[in-house]
Enzyme design. Structure first.
Site, PDB file in Angstrom:
ATOM      1  N   LYS A  10       0.907  -0.832  -0.467  1.00 16.12           N
ATOM      2  CA  LYS A  10       0.128   0.205  -0.019  1.00 16.12           C
ATOM      3  C   LYS A  10       1.020   1.367   0.220  1.00 16.12           C
ATOM      4  O   LYS A  10       1.932   1.058   0.048  1.00 16.12           O
ATOM      5  CB  LYS A  10      -1.104  -0.468   0.904  1.00 16.12           C
ATOM      6  CG  LYS A  10      -0.009   0.976   2.493  1.00 16.12           C
ATOM      7  CD  LYS A  10      -1.400   0.477   3.679  1.00 16.12           C
ATOM      8  CE  LYS A  10      -1.849   1.787   3.813  1.00 16.12           C
ATOM      9  NZ  LYS A  10      -0.913   3.194   4.587  1.00 16.12           N
ATOM     10  N   LYS A  15       7.634   0.411  -0.097  1.00 13.94           N
ATOM     11  CA  LYS A  15       7.909  -0.442  -1.261  1.00 13.94           C
ATOM     12  C   LYS A  15       9.401   0.634  -1.728  1.00 13.94           C
ATOM     13  O   LYS A  15       9.711  -0.429  -2.437  1.00 13.94           O
ATOM     14  CB  LYS A  15       7.254   0.013  -1.896  1.00 13.94           C
ATOM     15  CG  LYS A  15       5.941  -0.952  -1.808  1.00 13.94           C
ATOM     16  CD  LYS A  15       4.728  -0.057  -3.299  1.00 13.94           C
ATOM     17  CE  LYS A  15       3.973   1.033  -2.927  1.00 13.94           C
ATOM     18  NZ  LYS A  15       3.932   1.162  -2.257  1.00 13.94           N
ATOM     19  N   LYS A  41       3.547   8.293  -8.643  1.00 16.84           N
ATOM     20  CA  LYS A  41       4.316   9.315  -7.286  1.00 16.84           C
ATOM     21  C   LYS A  41       5.703   9.411  -7.941  1.00 16.84           C
ATOM     22  O   LYS A  41       5.891  10.932  -7.940  1.00 16.84           O
ATOM     23  CB  LYS A  41       4.188   8.644  -5.987  1.00 16.84           C
ATOM     24  CG  LYS A  41       4.399   9.791  -4.568  1.00 16.84           C
ATOM     25  CD  LYS A  41       4.121   9.608  -3.588  1.00 16.84           C
ATOM     26  CE  LYS A  41       4.479   8.222  -3.629  1.00 16.84           C
ATOM     27  NZ  LYS A  41       5.427   8.186  -1.922  1.00 16.84           N
ATOM     28  N   ASP A 127      -2.459  -0.383  -3.884  1.00 15.63           N
ATOM     29  CA  ASP A 127      -3.775   0.278  -2.576  1.00 15.63           C
ATOM     30  C   ASP A 127      -5.248  -1.145  -3.001  1.00 15.63           C
ATOM     31  O   ASP A 127      -5.482  -1.223  -2.285  1.00 15.63           O
ATOM     32  CB  ASP A 127      -3.935   1.595  -2.507  1.00 15.63           C
ATOM     33  CG  ASP A 127      -2.977   2.425  -1.378  1.00 15.63           C
ATOM     34  OD1 ASP A 127      -2.991   1.978  -0.054  1.00 15.63           O
ATOM     35  OD2 ASP A 127      -1.951   2.988  -1.427  1.00 15.63           O
TER      36      ASP A 127
END
Ligand code: ADP
Ligand code: SF4
Ligand code: MG
Length: 287
Positions: A10, A15, A41, A127
């Site tokens: 998530k 990560k 991102k 997610d």
């Protein structure tokens, strides 16, 4: 032949931190590594490159119809080749299709044949495991998956959803699961919760990375722990994890919990943590 490894989890679970440290450790050990950020991102590879952002594949494809490999990649710590797939224009387009377009472009460049990597790591936001985010595991892009999780319910919930997707696509040639990377553990019960979740879903924890200031400090320097604090305990933890991922071929199809079972599993753990809290308070009174 290169191993193509997806690291899911998530948002905000660690990560990119984990993936970049694994890449850095593999590079340090002499392997050729490519890291591909598959999170809109687009900051997956920053700590491999002094904290700097890279132009993304999707942005470059929008700006110029034929971007060159030099336009969308850069070499980072230890020679790791860094690439960011990027995201769609906010509110328009599908992140998963973006990942597909990015990987197709890399295949057009013949990157995997010509660069001859030993490992290709994909840092993937997980997610929602919608069709889009499942692209790296269902289309033969990667052959093995690890999931980063803490003991927080939302992280475990996301991991369980990922297991459902692996379970669904594995029979038609999708990627298999290598295990869980437990990140950011701090409370007494955290490790037991992640261990138990892994056991219930027929997988295992392949590394424990506690929450640590050395990770935060390295990020502030724009570096991985391997680069910023190579002598630290955490650097060794990441090297051990990288070594496991590099050498093991123990892959399996997980058995995700049904939603209602996950809910009652979590509630049981809630009761046990409450018992522990009560015990701590009683001990405190005795002293
Ligand atoms: P993600 O890629 O899953 O969104 P990041 O890797 O960017 O998450 O991590 C989110 C934040 O948590 C970052 O500021 C990172 O430095 C921090 N972090 C991740 N793992 C740890 C850890 N083991 N100890 C301390 N901070 C951590
Ligand atoms: Fe977003 Fe997934 Fe829908 Fe694509 S399939 S638009 S990634 S939610
Ligand atoms: Mg990230």
């Amino acid at each position: 032949k290169a191993k193509h490894i997806a690291i899911y989890g998530k948002g905000g679970i660690g990560k990119s931190t984990t993936t970049s440290n694994i890449s850095a450790a593999l590079a340090e050990a002499g392997y050729r590594v490519i890291q591909i950020g598959c999170d809109p991102k687009s900051d997956s590879t920053n700590t491999l490159r002094g904290g700097k952002y890279l132009p993304t594949v999707l942005d470059s494809m929008r700006d110029q119809s034929q971007p060159r490999l030099e336009d969308i990649s850069a070499t980072g710590f230890g020679g790791v080749l860094c690439i960011e797939a990027g995201g769609p224009v906010p509110g328009v387009g599908c992140a998963g299709r973006g990942i597909n377009a990015a990987v197709s472009l890399l295949q057009e460049f013949n990157l995997f044949e010509e660069y001859k990597p030993d490992y290709v790591l994909y840092d993937v936001l997980g997610d929602v495991v919608c069709g889009g985010f499942a692209v790296p595991i269902r289309e033969g892009i990667t052959d093995r998956v690890f999931v980063v999780s803490s003991s927080d319910f939302m992280a475990i919930y996301a991991a369980n959803n990922l297991f459902k997707a692996i379970n669904k696509y594995a029979p038609s040639g999708g990627a298999l699961l290598g295990g869980v990377i437990a990140n950011g553990l701090s409370a007494a019960y955290s490790q037991a919760i992640v261990d138990d979740f892994a056991a219930r879903t027929s997988t295992k924890v392949v590394g424990y990375i506690p929450r640590s200031l050395v990770v935060s400090q390295s990020e502030l320097y724009g570096q991985t722990v391997i680069e910023a604090a190579p002598q630290s305990d955490h650097a060794q933890l990441y090297r051990d994890l990288a070594n496991y991922i590099a050498t093991t071929d123990e892959l399996s199809v997980p058995s995700p919990l049904a939603s209602a079972d996950l809910r009652s599993w979590a509630r049981d753990w809630g009761d046990r943590v409450l018992d522990a809290r009560t015990a701590v308070v009683r001990q405190g009174e005795a002293i």
